[in-house]
Scaffold this active site. Structure first.
Site, mmCIF file in Angstrom:
data_model
loop_
_atom_site.group_PDB
_atom_site.id
_atom_site.type_symbol
_atom_site.label_atom_id
_atom_site.label_comp_id
_atom_site.label_asym_id
_atom_site.label_seq_id
_atom_site.Cartn_x
_atom_site.Cartn_y
_atom_site.Cartn_z
ATOM 1 N N ASP A 290 95.648 36.403 72.567
ATOM 2 C CA ASP A 290 95.344 36.063 73.952
ATOM 3 C C ASP A 290 96.222 34.855 74.315
ATOM 4 O OD1 ASP A 290 94.328 35.901 76.490
ATOM 5 O OD2 ASP A 290 92.223 35.986 75.863
HETATM 6 C C1 BGC Z 1 92.803 36.413 79.288
HETATM 7 C C2 BGC Z 1 93.291 37.797 78.893
HETATM 8 C C3 BGC Z 1 94.513 38.140 79.695
HETATM 9 C C4 BGC Z 1 95.570 37.084 79.468
HETATM 10 C C5 BGC Z 1 96.870 37.352 80.193
HETATM 11 C C6 BGC Z 1 93.902 35.389 79.283
HETATM 12 O O1 BGC Z 1 93.492 34.232 79.913
HETATM 13 O O2 BGC Z 1 91.759 36.018 78.435
HETATM 14 O O3 BGC Z 1 92.271 38.732 79.075
HETATM 15 O O4 BGC Z 1 94.962 39.424 79.350
HETATM 16 O O5 BGC Z 1 95.063 35.849 79.907
HETATM 17 O O6 BGC Z 1 96.748 37.113 81.537
#
Ligand code: BGC
Length: 746
Positions: A290
């Site tokens: 993530d």
């Molecule tokens: C989120 C993810 C997301 C990623 C990219 C993160 O803050 O937890 O679910 O895919 O950002 O935007």
């Protein structure tokens, strides 16, 4: 030489047989790039390509950039051979992330877009599905699959080939602000619905993730919290949702989460990544982090992380130069980098990314709005309907009250928030920036007016109690819209904000025919529940949510959603009345003492009577459920049942199969959902169903041996129209049995 001839022969045979019959040019291309030979398996193609790659090229694949402002801050040459200016020039502005391609080898760039309900990009207006929790309420994986197919196509048509979809974290914590992105509180239902979405997304020859692995159950302090829970309990709950969904949809990538699991950060957790995911479950794809969830180079690499995402969200470019240095000094074996690249390439071959170049192109937004509308219509849950107040039969005067029902429906916030076609209908609300509150421009009022031309409609903003009461009193039916905005990075309160509860109570007092439409991320408390005639749970209903709500209220569509979560009667019934911890500050721990007893299982265990139970949902017709038979042939348990539509309208009903275990089985709670099937039935029609039961749903997990254990004994099979509405039971005698997840795959 011999093997080269053999491979050329295979190519020739494939070219002769292949339906698309590539040109001589294509044959040359395959001769120079044998991994582009589509007659070979994804594994074979991956190995051929891997052999042709240098270490630097492999490293290119394992390091991802964020886009936008953050990227502009990155020094050039974070990674050998990459010029950041070129990266910035190639990235799709506003996208979530980017991994450069390798033209020499024909490896395309990986363009990553959020998320599970549509293509999120502040610069691009795209179609939004209902929230994933809403779609889970359809209890129909075909609905999720159709939605996934649509948003995956929009991703392709927007130039993206990796979609950060597939949120499947259990709604273990009802106050988790991201529950709207997930598929409910039960591992089987959550897995089936997320798997449907992932299959749909990947049918477009793009990769979907499944996320967030594992037990990212609250947003407060998500980067510092340790989720403390026994591994065995996780295997029977949150991890089981991932295990089943991965088996049913083969996502190209698993996104590891921000939090720590039993003190170890998820993205450097060797137990959950190496041993469980890649070992016990035999997962072949890659683990991506993530955005900002990486904390080390050697630890993360050796613990199974395959791709660092979204730099510079992390503190350091751990998988760029530092990883190369770690390989050179031997602290990360070269074989590990090979494995990272192998997994990424395998996913790119297997999901079609290598063979089907993405190209932005025109999108049929009108057709896609219909897909979203249909998903909402199959998902919204009629919670209460007394005295036949619904469906509306052309009342003379209808008062709509609150929540911008004259122009819009609400959406959830954060990285899953899709920019609506036509723009945000109610701009300027919420904390702002990436957490701007988004209202989809789909007006319930307009949609109702179109369907009831002789009815007189009024709209009251629902901000002043006296004015709302006056509006309600002047109408034959009052429909109060209430809303709860939830978003990534924030947790939710189950109590409606502002004076919304007072507005409903005042309307209900002023008008005996008061209906409430709830737009929420998940469960809310309803102190006014006894006083209103009808309640429709609309969740976040998506791009055409206003139409869907109107069609259900007027009876054009017969509601068929069933709750994928429990609505508690009060916060006293919850495991944790309040969310623990803070967003910043020292590391902290949340002890998930309920273990695998998540959602309705907790309520059953403690005899709590919820406000609305898991699986609950009404219809404008009535159903008779019966014909329950449970049988076992070899090790396979099958449950058969029938449903008769006993009313005068066509409608869909969900047969829900629960199993109650004998005490000696030591389940986490008395009952589990083990199967379900939604049947479409004309008036008077009887439908039958046979569901096979996954043996893991009848077992407990033995941490000591790594085996699933079915305890011998007599189990009770229950057929329900909801978890609190059991219509038939049958006995099932099970012999004791032990097995591993790996044995089930053979
Ligand atoms: C989120 C993810 C997301 C990623 C990219 C993160 O803050 O937890 O679910 O895919 O950002 O935007």
């Amino acid at each position: 030489m011999k093997s080269l001839n053999a491979s050329l022969m295979t190519t020739a045979v494939w070219l002769a047989l292949c339906s698309a019959c590539p040109s001589a040019h294509a044959a040359d291309a395959i001769a120079s790039r044998p991994w582009m030979n589509g007659s070979k398996t994804s594994v074979q193609r991956t190995e051929l390509l891997l052999k042709a790659m240098t270490l630097d090229e492999k490293l290119l694949l394992v390091f991802g950039y964020a886009s936008g402002d953050q990227l502009a801050q990155v020094d050039s040459a974070v990674i050998p051979g990459v010029n950041t200016k070129e990266v910035i020039a190639t990235v799709i502005p506003g996208s979530a992330g980017y991994i450069p391609g390798i033209p020499r080898l024909g490896i395309p760039a990986q363009h990553q877009a959020d998320a599970s309900i549509g293509v999120r990009n502040p610069n691009l207006e795209r179609t939004s599905l209902p929230s994933s929790l809403a779609t889970a309420a359809s209890w129909d994986p075909r609905v999720a699959e159709a939605g996934g197919k649509m948003i995956g196509l929009e991703a392709r048509q927007s130039g993206f080939n990796v979609m950060l979809a597939g949120g499947v974290n259990l709604a273990r914590e009802p106050q988790n602000g991201r529950n709207f992105e997930y598929t409910g509180e039960d591992p089987l239902l959550a897995a089936d619905m997320a798997a449907g979405l992932i299959r749909g997304v990947q049918s477009n020859h793009i990769i979907s993730t499944i996320k967030h692995y594992l037990i990212n159950a609250q947003e407060t302090g998500r980067n510092i919290v340790s989720a403390q829970v026994s591994p065995a309990a996780l295997r029977m709950s949150d991890a089981l949702a991932f295990e089943l969904a991965i088996e049913k949809s083969s996502p190209g990538s698993v996104m590891c989460s921000y939090n720590r699991i039993n003190d170890v950060y998820a993205c450097q957790n060797a137990f959950w990544q190496n041993q469980v995911l890649k070992g016990d479950w035999g997962y072949k794809g890659y683990v991506m982090s993530d955005w900002g969830a990486v904390h080390s180079t050697v630890l993360a690499a050796t613990a199974g992380l395959d791709q660092q995402s979204g730099f510079p969200f992390d503190k350091a470019p751990y998988f760029a130069k530092p990883l190369k240095e770690a390989v050179e000094d031997g602290s990360v074996p070269q074989s590990r980098v090979d494995d990272m690249a192998r997994r990424i390439l395998w996913a790119m071959f297997d999901k079609g990314v290598m063979d089907h170049t993405v190209k932005a192109g025109p999108i049929d937004f009108a057709a896609h709005a219909k897909v979203s509308q249909s998903a909402a219509e199959q998902s919204l849950v009629l919670l209460k309907n007394e005295a036949g107040v619904l469906p509306l039969v052309a009342p003379k005067r209808v008062a709509l009250i609150g929540s911008y029902a004259d122009k819009a429906v609400l959406a959830g916030g954060g990285s899953a928030s899709v920019t609506p076609i036509g723009g945000n209908a109610v701009p300027g609300l919420g904390p702002g920036g990436w957490l701007t509150q988004v209202w989809q421009p789909s007006s319930p009022m307009k949609a109702l007016q179109q369907r009831m031309p002789s009815t007189q409609f009024s709209f009251d903003a629902g901000t002043d109690v006296a004015s709302a009461a006056k509006a309600a009193a002047a109408a034959d039916v009052a429909i109060v819209f209430v809303h709860q905005w939830t978003a990534e990075s924030l947790d939710a309160s189950l109590t409606l904000e502002g004076n919304q509860n007072d507005i409903v109570s005042a309307a209900a007092k002023a008008n005996p025919n008061t209906v409430v439409v709830v737009e929420s991320g998940g469960a809310i408390l309803m102190p006014w529940q006894p006083d209103v005639k009808a309640i429709l749970a609309a969740f976040y209903p998506g791009a055409a949510g206003g139409e869907a709500i109107a069609r259900i209220l007027t009876g054009e569509v017969n509601p068929s959603g069933r709750l994928p979560i429990t609505f508690p009667a009060s916060t006293d019934q919850l495991v944790r009345r309040q969310i623990a911890g803070k967003s910043d500050g020292p590391l902290f721990t949340v002890r998930y003492t309920e273990g695998a007893a998540v959602g309705y299982k907790w309520f059953d265990l403690h005899g709590h009577k919820p406000l609305y139970a898991f699986g609950h949902g009404l219809s404008y017709t009535s159903f008779e459920l019966g014909g329950l038979q449970a049988s076992q042939a070899k090790a396979q348990v099958t449950v058969k049942f029938s449903i008769r539509n006993a009313g005068s309208r066509a409608g869909d009903s969900v047969g829900q199969v629960y199993v109650r275990a004998p005490q000696s089985a030591h389940w986490e709670a008395p009952r589990r959902l083990v199967g379900f099937d939604k049947l479409k039935l004309k008036p008077g029609e009887t439908g039958t169903s046979a569901v096979t039961i996954d043996p893991r749903l009848l077992a407990t997990f033995d941490e000591a041996t790594g085996e699933w254990v079915i305890a011998p004994g007599t189990y009770e099979v229950q057929l329900g129209a909801g978890s609190d509405d059991i219509r038939a039971t049958a006995k099932l005698a099970l012999a004791g049995r032990r097995f591993t997840s790996a044995q089930l795959r053979r």
